[in-house]
Design a protein around this motif. Structure first.
Motif, PDB file in Angstrom:
ATOM      1  N   ASP A 228       0.826  -1.209   0.000  1.00 31.66           N
ATOM      2  CA  ASP A 228       0.000   0.000   0.000  1.00 31.66           C
ATOM      3  C   ASP A 228       0.860   1.257   0.000  1.00 31.66           C
ATOM      4  OD1 ASP A 228      -2.461  -1.477   0.233  1.00 31.66           O
ATOM      5  OD2 ASP A 228      -1.933  -1.821   2.336  1.00 31.66           O
ATOM      6  N   ARG A 229       0.283   2.338  -0.482  1.00 29.00           N
ATOM      7  CA  ARG A 229       0.959   3.625  -0.396  1.00 29.00           C
ATOM      8  C   ARG A 229       1.093   4.058   1.065  1.00 29.00           C
ATOM      9  NH1 ARG A 229      -0.601   7.727  -5.358  1.00 29.00           N
ATOM     10  NH2 ARG A 229      -0.838   6.159  -7.007  1.00 29.00           N
ATOM     11  N   THR A 230       1.997   4.970   1.302  1.00 25.12           N
ATOM     12  CA  THR A 230       2.219   5.442   2.662  1.00 25.12           C
ATOM     13  C   THR A 230       1.655   6.850   2.841  1.00 25.12           C
ATOM     14  OG1 THR A 230       3.921   6.158   4.250  1.00 25.12           O
ATOM     15  CG2 THR A 230       4.548   6.143   1.941  1.00 25.12           C
ATOM     16  N   PRO A 231       0.979   7.127   3.961  1.00 28.23           N
ATOM     17  CA  PRO A 231       0.451   8.472   4.196  1.00 28.23           C
ATOM     18  C   PRO A 231       1.550   9.528   4.328  1.00 28.23           C
ATOM     19  CG  PRO A 231       0.201   7.091   6.149  1.00 28.23           C
ATOM     20  CD  PRO A 231       0.601   6.192   5.027  1.00 28.23           C
ATOM     21  N   LEU A 232       2.784   9.082   4.565  1.00 30.35           N
ATOM     22  CA  LEU A 232       3.888  10.023   4.684  1.00 30.35           C
ATOM     23  C   LEU A 232       4.235  10.654   3.333  1.00 30.35           C
ATOM     24  CD1 LEU A 232       5.569  10.903   7.136  1.00 30.35           C
ATOM     25  CD2 LEU A 232       7.362   9.350   6.363  1.00 30.35           C
ATOM     26  N   MET A 233       4.054   9.879   2.248  1.00 32.87           N
ATOM     27  CA  MET A 233       4.237  10.387   0.885  1.00 32.87           C
ATOM     28  C   MET A 233       3.141   9.782   0.009  1.00 32.87           C
ATOM     29  SD  MET A 233       8.376  10.416   0.170  1.00 32.87           S
ATOM     30  CE  MET A 233       8.122  11.327  -1.363  1.00 32.87           C
ATOM     31  N   PRO A 234       1.909  10.230   0.171  1.00 32.32           N
ATOM     32  CA  PRO A 234       0.776   9.587  -0.510  1.00 32.32           C
ATOM     33  C   PRO A 234       0.844   9.634  -2.029  1.00 32.32           C
ATOM     34  CG  PRO A 234       0.125  11.673   0.507  1.00 32.32           C
ATOM     35  CD  PRO A 234       1.486  11.357   1.010  1.00 32.32           C
ATOM     36  N   GLU A 235       1.624  10.567  -2.561  1.00 32.06           N
ATOM     37  CA  GLU A 235       1.730  10.669  -4.016  1.00 32.06           C
ATOM     38  C   GLU A 235       2.685   9.637  -4.607  1.00 32.06           C
ATOM     39  OE1 GLU A 235       5.207  12.852  -2.391  1.00 32.06           O
ATOM     40  OE2 GLU A 235       3.110  12.600  -1.827  1.00 32.06           O
ATOM     41  N   LEU A 236       3.501   9.003  -3.780  1.00 34.51           N
ATOM     42  CA  LEU A 236       4.490   8.040  -4.266  1.00 34.51           C
ATOM     43  C   LEU A 236       3.808   6.699  -4.548  1.00 34.51           C
ATOM     44  CD1 LEU A 236       7.466   7.408  -4.869  1.00 34.51           C
ATOM     45  CD2 LEU A 236       7.729   6.781  -2.458  1.00 34.51           C
ATOM     46  N   ARG A 237       3.877   6.259  -5.795  1.00 29.96           N
ATOM     47  CA  ARG A 237       3.217   5.019  -6.194  1.00 29.96           C
ATOM     48  C   ARG A 237       4.003   3.794  -5.734  1.00 29.96           C
ATOM     49  NH1 ARG A 237       2.650   5.233 -12.410  1.00 29.96           N
ATOM     50  NH2 ARG A 237       4.689   6.255 -12.196  1.00 29.96           N
ATOM     51  N   THR A 238       3.291   2.714  -5.521  1.00 29.03           N
ATOM     52  CA  THR A 238       3.924   1.461  -5.132  1.00 29.03           C
ATOM     53  C   THR A 238       4.561   0.797  -6.353  1.00 29.03           C
ATOM     54  OG1 THR A 238       1.988   0.070  -5.542  1.00 29.03           O
ATOM     55  CG2 THR A 238       2.134   1.125  -3.373  1.00 29.03           C
ATOM     56  N   ALA A 239       5.450  -0.151  -6.086  1.00 27.06           N
ATOM     57  CA  ALA A 239       6.048  -0.924  -7.176  1.00 27.06           C
ATOM     58  C   ALA A 239       4.968  -1.686  -7.930  1.00 27.06           C
ATOM     59  CB  ALA A 239       7.100  -1.881  -6.620  1.00 27.06           C
ATOM     60  N   ASP A 240       4.007  -2.215  -7.195  1.00 26.03           N
ATOM     61  CA  ASP A 240       2.916  -2.961  -7.814  1.00 26.03           C
ATOM     62  C   ASP A 240       2.123  -2.076  -8.780  1.00 26.03           C
ATOM     63  OD1 ASP A 240       1.452  -5.756  -7.288  1.00 26.03           O
ATOM     64  OD2 ASP A 240      -0.076  -4.227  -7.635  1.00 26.03           O
ATOM     65  N   GLU A 241       1.854  -0.859  -8.370  1.00 24.73           N
ATOM     66  CA  GLU A 241       1.122   0.082  -9.225  1.00 24.73           C
ATOM     67  C   GLU A 241       1.915   0.431 -10.481  1.00 24.73           C
ATOM     68  OE1 GLU A 241      -1.591   3.024  -6.594  1.00 24.73           O
ATOM     69  OE2 GLU A 241       0.533   3.064  -6.079  1.00 24.73           O
ATOM     70  N   GLN A 242       3.236   0.324 -10.383  1.00 21.43           N
ATOM     71  CA  GLN A 242       4.086   0.670 -11.521  1.00 21.43           C
ATOM     72  C   GLN A 242       4.475  -0.553 -12.353  1.00 21.43           C
ATOM     73  OE1 GLN A 242       7.061   3.900 -10.878  1.00 21.43           O
ATOM     74  NE2 GLN A 242       6.481   3.733  -8.715  1.00 21.43           N
ATOM     75  N   GLY A 243       3.759  -1.648 -12.155  1.00 18.37           N
ATOM     76  CA  GLY A 243       3.921  -2.800 -13.026  1.00 18.37           C
ATOM     77  C   GLY A 243       4.757  -3.944 -12.503  1.00 18.37           C
ATOM     78  N   LEU A 244       5.345  -3.785 -11.304  1.00 16.69           N
ATOM     79  CA  LEU A 244       6.148  -4.871 -10.738  1.00 16.69           C
ATOM     80  C   LEU A 244       5.322  -5.551  -9.655  1.00 16.69           C
ATOM     81  CD1 LEU A 244       8.995  -6.082 -11.150  1.00 16.69           C
ATOM     82  CD2 LEU A 244       9.732  -4.739  -9.179  1.00 16.69           C
TER      83      LEU A 244
END
Length: 327
Positions: A228-244
Motif C-alpha cells: 500500500d501507499r504510505t500516508p507520509l508520501m501519498p503521491e508516491l506510487r507502489t512498485a505494484d502500481e508501476q507494473g512490478l
C-alpha cells in the motif's frame, strides 16, 4: 481433607506466588540493556533510542542501547539468546532478524520462533527504492529499463549482507530479472552517504530514514516497496502500481527476551513499550521518521509469537525461489 494437609497446601501456594509478586514489585531494579543488532545512526538505532528514552522514564531505570553489529543482525541476536532470561537483556528485533534470516542463510543460525520469549510488536514502516539524484530514471518503469540495459555496470548498497535492505533490493532485482553488484556496508547510514555522493546507484531503505534526504533533493525516490501507499508520501506510487507485481516489503520491529523470561516481566515490558509509543511526543517523533505504531489488537506477546511464525513461513519461498540464499 485433614486440616494440616490443607494448611500445607495453602502455604505451598503462597510460597510459589510470593516470588512472582515480589518480582512484579521490584522489576526492574537495575538498568536494562536493549540490544540493537545494527549500526549506530541507522533507522533501527534511531527508533531504538527514541523509545528507550521514554521506556526508561516509565520504568524508573536506565534503558541502555547497545549496538552489536555483524552478520545481518546475527551477532546481536546471539548475544541475547545467550543472555540470562531475567528481563535485563532486551532484543530489538526486526523482519530481518526474525523472518529473513531464517532462510537467507542455508544453515540456520538460530530458531526465531523457539529461541526467544516474544514481548510485543510495536512498529511498522514502509520501504522505498532510493536512487542517486542524477540517476537517469524518474520512476520504476524507467529504472527497470535502465537496469536491463546497463545493470552489469551498476551497484546497489545495503546495511550489510543478509539485512533487510539487502534482501529487499535482492528481491527487487530478482523480480526485474537482473544481476547487479551488491555493495554491503556496516549499517544503513554509510550506505546512504555513498548514495548521496554517487558511489552507488540505488538502495532499498526505510522511508523514515530517507525522507529528509528526499526533501533536500540529495537523492530521488522511485517507488514504495510495500503493498500500500504510505500516508507520509501519498503521491508516491507502489512498485505494484508501476507494473512490478508481488512486491510487499514492510519493515516491522518488535521486542524479544531470551527464552524462559518470566511472564510478569514480559507483561510489564509489553505495557511500557506501548505506553511509550502512545506518548504524544514519541508518536510525533516516530511519525516524522515514517514509523507507525501497532494497533492495540496486535500488541500481545501471543500475537507476536504467531506473527513471527507466519512471517518465517511467508518468506521461505520468495528467498529460496529467488536464489537469494547465502552460505
Amino acid at each position: 481433607m485433614p486440616r494440616r494437609e490443607f494448611i500445607g497446601l495453602i502455604g505451598g501456594a503462597a510460597a510459589s506466588i510470593w516470588p512472582a509478586a515480589a518480582l512484579a514489585q521490584t522489576y526492574p531494579s537495575r538498568p536494562i540493556t536493549m540490544v540493537v543488532p545494527f549500526a549506530a545512526g541507522g533507522t533501527f538505532d534511531v527508533v531504538g533510542r527514541i523509545i528507550a528514552t521514554r521506556m526508561a522514564e516509565l520504568l524508573g531505570q536506565s534503558v541502555i542501547v547497545e549496538n552489536v553489529t555483524g552478520g545481518g543482525g546475527i551477532v546481536g541476536v546471539t548475544r541475547v539468546i545467550n543472555a540470562a532470561s531475567d528481563g535485563y537483556t532486551l532484543l530489538f528485533g526486526t523482519v530481518g532478524t526474525h523472518a529473513y534470516n531464517q532462510w537467507i542463510y542455508k544453515k540456520r543460525r538460530y530458531d526465531a520462533t523457539n529461541d526467544f520469549t516474544p514481548v510485543t510488536l510495536f512498529s511498522e514502516q514502509p520501504m522505498v527504492l532510493e536512487a542517486r539524484k542524477d540517476l537517469p530514471a524518474n520512476d520504476l518503469r524507467e529504472f527497470i529499463a535502465l537496469l536491463k540495459s546497463n545493470g552489469s555496470k551498476m551497484q546497489f548498497g545495503s546495511a550489510g549482507a543478509g539485512t533487510t535492505t539487502h534482501l529487499a533490493c535482492a528481491l527487487l532485482n530478482s523480480k526485474i530479472g537482473v544481476n547487479v553488484t551488491h555493495v554491503p556496508y556496516r549499517g544503513s547510514a554509510p550506505a546512504a552517504n555513498d548514495l548521496i555522493s554517487g558511489q552507488i546507484d540505488y538502495l532499498c531503505g526505510n522511508l523514515g530514514a530517507a525522507i529528509g534526504r528526499i526533501a533536500s533533493k540529495q537523492e530521488k525516490v522511485l517507488a514504495v516497496l510495500s503493498h500500500d501507499r504510505t500516508p507520509l508520501m501519498p503521491e508516491l506510487r507502489t512498485a505494484d502500481e508501476q507494473g512490478l507485481e508481488g512486491m510487499d516489503i514492510t519493515t516491522w520491529t518488535a521486542f524479544f527476551l531470551p527464552k524462559g523470561a518470566p511472564g510478569l516481566v514480559v507483561d510489564k515490558l509489553n505495557k511500557v513499550t506501548h505506553e511509550a509509543m502512545e506518548t504524544p511526543a514519541i508518536k510525533a517523533r516516530m511519525h516524522d521518521i515514517g514509523v507507525t505504531g501497532i494497533a492495540p489488537e496486535r500488541r500481545s506477546p501471543e500475537y507476536l509469537g504467531k506473527f513471527v511464525a507466519d512471517e518465517v513461513a511467508r518468506w521461505e519461498n520468495p528467498i529460496k525461489s529467488g536464489g537469494l540464499q547465502l552460505d
